[in-house]
Design a protein around this motif. Structure first.
Motif, short mmCIF file in Angstrom:
data_model
loop_
_atom_site.label_atom_id
_atom_site.label_comp_id
_atom_site.label_asym_id
_atom_site.label_seq_id
_atom_site.Cartn_x
_atom_site.Cartn_y
_atom_site.Cartn_z
N ASN A 1 1.03 -1.13 -0.11
CA ASN A 1 0.15 -0.07 -0.07
C ASN A 1 0.91 1.36 -0.14
OD1 ASN A 1 -1.90 1.89 0.45
ND2 ASN A 1 -2.56 1.36 2.58
N ASN A 2 0.86 2.03 -0.92
CA ASN A 2 1.83 2.96 -1.07
C ASN A 2 0.94 4.43 -0.59
OD1 ASN A 2 4.01 2.63 -2.34
ND2 ASN A 2 3.67 3.09 -4.20
N THR A 3 -0.32 4.09 0.01
CA THR A 3 -0.86 5.38 0.44
C THR A 3 -0.57 5.39 1.96
OG1 THR A 3 -2.68 3.87 1.01
CG2 THR A 3 -2.97 4.86 -0.84
N SER A 4 0.15 4.52 2.43
CA SER A 4 0.78 4.89 4.01
C SER A 4 1.93 5.44 3.91
CB SER A 4 0.72 3.20 4.53
OG SER A 4 1.88 2.69 3.83
N GLU A 5 2.45 5.70 5.06
CA GLU A 5 3.64 6.57 5.11
C GLU A 5 4.90 5.62 5.24
OE1 GLU A 5 1.68 5.94 9.12
OE2 GLU A 5 1.10 6.58 7.27
N GLY A 6 5.02 5.01 4.11
CA GLY A 6 6.29 4.06 3.98
C GLY A 6 6.24 2.96 4.76
N GLN A 50 -0.42 -5.35 10.19
CA GLN A 50 0.46 -5.60 9.46
C GLN A 50 1.70 -4.44 9.53
OE1 GLN A 50 1.50 -8.32 8.29
NE2 GLN A 50 -0.26 -9.67 8.40
N SER A 51 1.22 -3.48 9.49
CA SER A 51 2.05 -2.12 9.47
C SER A 51 2.55 -1.54 10.79
CB SER A 51 1.43 -0.92 8.56
OG SER A 51 2.55 0.20 8.72
N LYS A 52 1.36 -1.41 11.55
CA LYS A 52 1.59 -0.66 12.91
C LYS A 52 2.36 -1.82 13.91
CE LYS A 52 -0.04 3.36 11.62
NZ LYS A 52 -0.27 3.14 10.11
N LEU A 53 1.51 -2.84 14.06
CA LEU A 53 2.13 -3.79 14.95
C LEU A 53 3.49 -4.52 14.38
CD1 LEU A 53 -1.33 -5.51 15.87
CD2 LEU A 53 -0.12 -3.77 17.04
N GLY A 54 3.43 -4.51 13.05
CA GLY A 54 4.76 -4.99 12.57
C GLY A 54 6.14 -4.34 13.33
#
Length: 360
Positions: free
Chosen positions: A4-9, A275-279
């Motif tokens: 997802n490119n809509t997130s901040e990297g 997947q993003s924050k908890l990762g």
């Protein structure tokens, strides 16, 4: 698999979606070979690798067909000649190769420090350490390194987009390939972390540990010490074990949500958050786990055998680099620009410079 490119990297474990063609719309298919040639298409080939825009992203979650309309290819017998044409675990090759290399190098390094050094310097044989102690120093090193490699390509991708000033320019081939294998890196990291936990639980069951426990008790009696309690060592053990358990639990959650049957039941926002924050939280906890394990060993000269640093110092280097880069990219000045780029904004000045240099 989707990034997802809509997130901040943020780096996600890649989530596969497969478009299964309905057999009701294919009445003219009569033999098995034609069925197998109709290999289910991977949406990453259609949406993620957009040749016109050059971005490996997709902005919305694909909608799967109803289960009563879908026909899985594994319901048919694959012809022998087509079996040989199919690749065997193509997306697992790079992660397995890297895991093998890191494991081998770490094993040799630990063997040198834990077994070879005492044998050469004091003629003490510690070969019994190889099956459990040496291996259990290799496992966490490989696990946290692979977990860092899950999130490192997102950092690199953000830097590349900032440099290019646009999201419509293709990433390098090696970076694309790396992104498409992040799920496999994450699952291998979870595998090594579980092995590390099991090996750690086996410590009290070892015969060598029981003998050492008796020796420690005898030495305490010889020294006429009634209490062997060491306050700071107790706190160190309690904290790093607790942090390690929490990190493993969150890593297990990441592994479970990467299973297609589970991820399909989540909304894209839920999947992205897990997947993003908890990762990143898992990577942070794993790094803290290693740092607390080290405690005051960072300044202990005895830990540097043959002028080589202990394994935990090497293990936390890459995760710390990734976390620092993530923190820098999260600064408001950089984050806003990255979000603008990923929403379609282009830096005209940088694009013009790129076009001029390409013409030259």
């Amino acid at each position: 698999m989707i990034w997802n490119n809509t997130s901040e990297g943020e780096i996600l474990w890649l989530k596969p979606y497969y478009f299964i063609e309905s057999m009701e719309s294919r009445p003219n298919i009569t033999n098995q070979e034609e069925l197998w040639k109709m290999k289910p298409r991977n949406l990453e080939e259609d949406d993620c690798l957009n040749k016109d825009s050059g971005e490996t992203s997709v902005l919305k979650r694909p909608v799967l067909l109803h289960s009563h309309q879908a026909t899985h290819s594994n319901q048919f017998n694959c012809p022998q000649e087509l079996q040989h044409q199919q690749e065997l675990f193509p997306k697992w090759r790079l992660p397995i190769k890297i895991a093998t290399v890191v494991s081998s190098l770490t094993f040799l390094y630990t063997l040198l420090r834990e077994v070879i050094h005492p044998l050469v310097t004091s003629h003490q044989q510690y070969f019994y350490k190889i099956p459990i102690l040496v291996i259990n120093k290799v496992l966490p090193m490989v696990s946290i390194t692979l977990l860092a490699l899950v999130y490192l390509p997102g950092v690199i991708a953000a830097i590349v987009q900032l440099h290019n000033g646009t999201k419509y320019k293709k990433f390098p081939h090696w970076l694309d390939r790396w992104m498409l294998t992040r799920k496999q890196f994450g699952l291998l990291s979870f595998f090594f972390a579980v092995l590390h936990a099991i090996y750690s639980l086996s410590y009290p069951m070892r015969r060598s540990y029981r003998y050492k426990l008796l020796n420690w008790a005898y030495q305490q009696v010889q020294q006429k010490r009634e209490d062997a309690w060491i306050e700071h060592d107790v706190w160190r053990m309690e904290i790093y074990v607790s942090v390690g358990i929490v990190a493993l639990a969150i890593l297990a959650l990441l592994a479970v949500t990467s299973i297609p049957s589970v991820s399909d039941s989540l909304t894209w926002r839920e999947f992205h958050y897990i997947q993003s924050k908890l990762g990143i939280v898992t990577l942070l906890l794993g790094t803290i786990h290693a740092l607390i394990f080290a405690w005051n060993k960072w300044v202990d000269i005895k830990q540097f055998v043959w002028c080589t640093p202990p394994t935990f110092m090497i293990a936390v280097f890459l995760p710390i680099v990734v976390l620092i880069c993530k923190a820098i990219l999260f600064l408001p000045c950089l984050r806003k620009k990255i979000l603008k780029i990923r929403h379609g904004w282009e830096d005209v000045s940088k694009i013009s410079k790129t076009e001029i240099s390409s013409q030259l």
